[in-house]
Design a protein around this motif. Structure first.
Motif, PDB file in Angstrom:
ATOM      1  N   THR A 135       0.840  -1.191   0.000  1.00  0.00           N
ATOM      2  CA  THR A 135       0.000   0.000   0.000  1.00  0.00           C
ATOM      3  C   THR A 135       0.878   1.244   0.000  1.00  0.00           C
ATOM      4  OG1 THR A 135      -0.197  -0.207   2.404  1.00  0.00           O
ATOM      5  CG2 THR A 135      -2.046  -1.003   1.074  1.00  0.00           C
ATOM      6  N   CYS A 136       0.378   2.288  -0.678  1.00  0.00           N
ATOM      7  CA  CYS A 136       1.090   3.566  -0.801  1.00  0.00           C
ATOM      8  C   CYS A 136       0.155   4.694  -0.380  1.00  0.00           C
ATOM      9  CB  CYS A 136       1.511   3.789  -2.247  1.00  0.00           C
ATOM     10  SG  CYS A 136       2.698   2.565  -2.836  1.00  0.00           S
ATOM     11  N   VAL A 144      -3.358   3.623  -2.012  1.00  0.00           N
ATOM     12  CA  VAL A 144      -3.321   2.973  -3.319  1.00  0.00           C
ATOM     13  C   VAL A 144      -2.621   1.630  -3.112  1.00  0.00           C
ATOM     14  CG1 VAL A 144      -2.456   3.091  -5.682  1.00  0.00           C
ATOM     15  CG2 VAL A 144      -3.218   5.173  -4.529  1.00  0.00           C
ATOM     16  N   LEU A 172      -0.677  -1.531  -4.504  1.00  0.00           N
ATOM     17  CA  LEU A 172       0.102  -2.060  -5.619  1.00  0.00           C
ATOM     18  C   LEU A 172       0.028  -3.580  -5.584  1.00  0.00           C
ATOM     19  CD1 LEU A 172       3.392   0.053  -5.446  1.00  0.00           C
ATOM     20  CD2 LEU A 172       1.356   0.463  -6.838  1.00  0.00           C
ATOM     21  N   HIS A 211       9.923   3.933  -0.562  1.00  0.00           N
ATOM     22  CA  HIS A 211       8.647   4.112   0.119  1.00  0.00           C
ATOM     23  C   HIS A 211       8.771   5.081   1.293  1.00  0.00           C
ATOM     24  CE1 HIS A 211       4.685   3.079   1.585  1.00  0.00           C
ATOM     25  NE2 HIS A 211       4.529   2.243   0.569  1.00  0.00           N
ATOM     26  N   ALA A 224      -1.237   8.341  -5.235  1.00  0.00           N
ATOM     27  CA  ALA A 224      -0.971   7.880  -6.602  1.00  0.00           C
ATOM     28  C   ALA A 224       0.440   8.216  -7.065  1.00  0.00           C
ATOM     29  CB  ALA A 224      -1.997   8.479  -7.562  1.00  0.00           C
ATOM     30  N   ALA A 282       6.000   1.803  -8.938  1.00  0.00           N
ATOM     31  CA  ALA A 282       5.642   0.888 -10.037  1.00  0.00           C
ATOM     32  C   ALA A 282       6.607   1.034 -11.203  1.00  0.00           C
ATOM     33  CB  ALA A 282       4.211   1.153 -10.482  1.00  0.00           C
ATOM     34  N   ALA A 293       2.786   5.666  -5.564  1.00  0.00           N
ATOM     35  CA  ALA A 293       2.493   4.374  -6.188  1.00  0.00           C
ATOM     36  C   ALA A 293       3.067   4.307  -7.597  1.00  0.00           C
ATOM     37  CB  ALA A 293       0.988   4.140  -6.213  1.00  0.00           C
ATOM     38  N   SER A 294       2.877   5.350  -8.391  1.00  0.00           N
ATOM     39  CA  SER A 294       3.405   5.365  -9.761  1.00  0.00           C
ATOM     40  C   SER A 294       4.921   5.330  -9.776  1.00  0.00           C
ATOM     41  CB  SER A 294       2.911   6.597 -10.507  1.00  0.00           C
ATOM     42  OG  SER A 294       1.539   6.486 -10.772  1.00  0.00           O
ATOM     43  N   PRO A 334      -6.484   2.313  -6.814  1.00  0.00           N
ATOM     44  CA  PRO A 334      -6.759   3.449  -5.930  1.00  0.00           C
ATOM     45  C   PRO A 334      -8.019   3.205  -5.096  1.00  0.00           C
ATOM     46  CG  PRO A 334      -7.471   3.946  -8.145  1.00  0.00           C
ATOM     47  CD  PRO A 334      -6.808   2.588  -8.205  1.00  0.00           C
ATOM     48  N   GLN A 357       0.138  -3.377 -10.876  1.00  0.00           N
ATOM     49  CA  GLN A 357      -1.186  -2.764 -10.979  1.00  0.00           C
ATOM     50  C   GLN A 357      -1.385  -1.837  -9.790  1.00  0.00           C
ATOM     51  OE1 GLN A 357      -3.103  -6.595 -11.124  1.00  0.00           O
ATOM     52  NE2 GLN A 357      -3.886  -6.151 -13.187  1.00  0.00           N
ATOM     53  N   GLN A 358      -2.038  -0.709 -10.059  1.00  0.00           N
ATOM     54  CA  GLN A 358      -2.312   0.282  -9.024  1.00  0.00           C
ATOM     55  C   GLN A 358      -3.821   0.368  -8.816  1.00  0.00           C
ATOM     56  OE1 GLN A 358      -0.131   3.996  -9.780  1.00  0.00           O
ATOM     57  NE2 GLN A 358       1.025   2.853 -11.334  1.00  0.00           N
TER      58      GLN A 358
END
Length: 107
Positions: A9-10, A54, A56, A76, A13, A20, A16-17, A36, A33-34
């Motif tokens: 979890t982030c 979000v 992942l 992170h 976005a 990723a 997370a991006s 939200p 995959q993200q």
């Protein structure tokens, strides 16, 4: 060799991006995959907390897990990020082969 799905979890976005893209570019993951809109409820420092996050879903080969964990921890912002690996017990063989091929540093 089996494939893993790593949950992480982030806080938003952007984070997370960033994670990723870094994992896929480093060939530590075939796909991330993200998702939200995840609402997490958890105990932290003696209190029940709630957060919008979000999620992942990181697809990787099992022998790359330690490197995935190291990379995520370096990127992170959480003191203790969620990193839980679940084994993919089955699936479309060609897709599982693709995960392994894309999770190789030498490919």
């Amino acid at each position: 060799m089996s494939a893993l799905i790593v949950h992480c979890t982030c806080p938003d976005a952007g984070v997370a991006s960033h994670i990723a893209i870094a994992l896929v570019e480093a060939r530590l993951a075939a796909c991330v995959q993200q998702l939200p809109g995840v609402r997490s409820t958890y105990a932290w420092e003696g209190r029940v907390e709630h957060a919008q996050e979000v999620l992942l879903l990181i697809k990787t080969a099992d022998d790359r897990l330690d490197e995935v964990i190291d990379a995520v921890r370096a990127l992170h912002p959480y003191e203790l990020p969620e990193l839980i690996a679940v084994e993919a017990r089955g699936g479309l063989p060609a897709y599982l082969d693709w995960i392994h091929a894309q999770s190789r540093a030498d490919a």
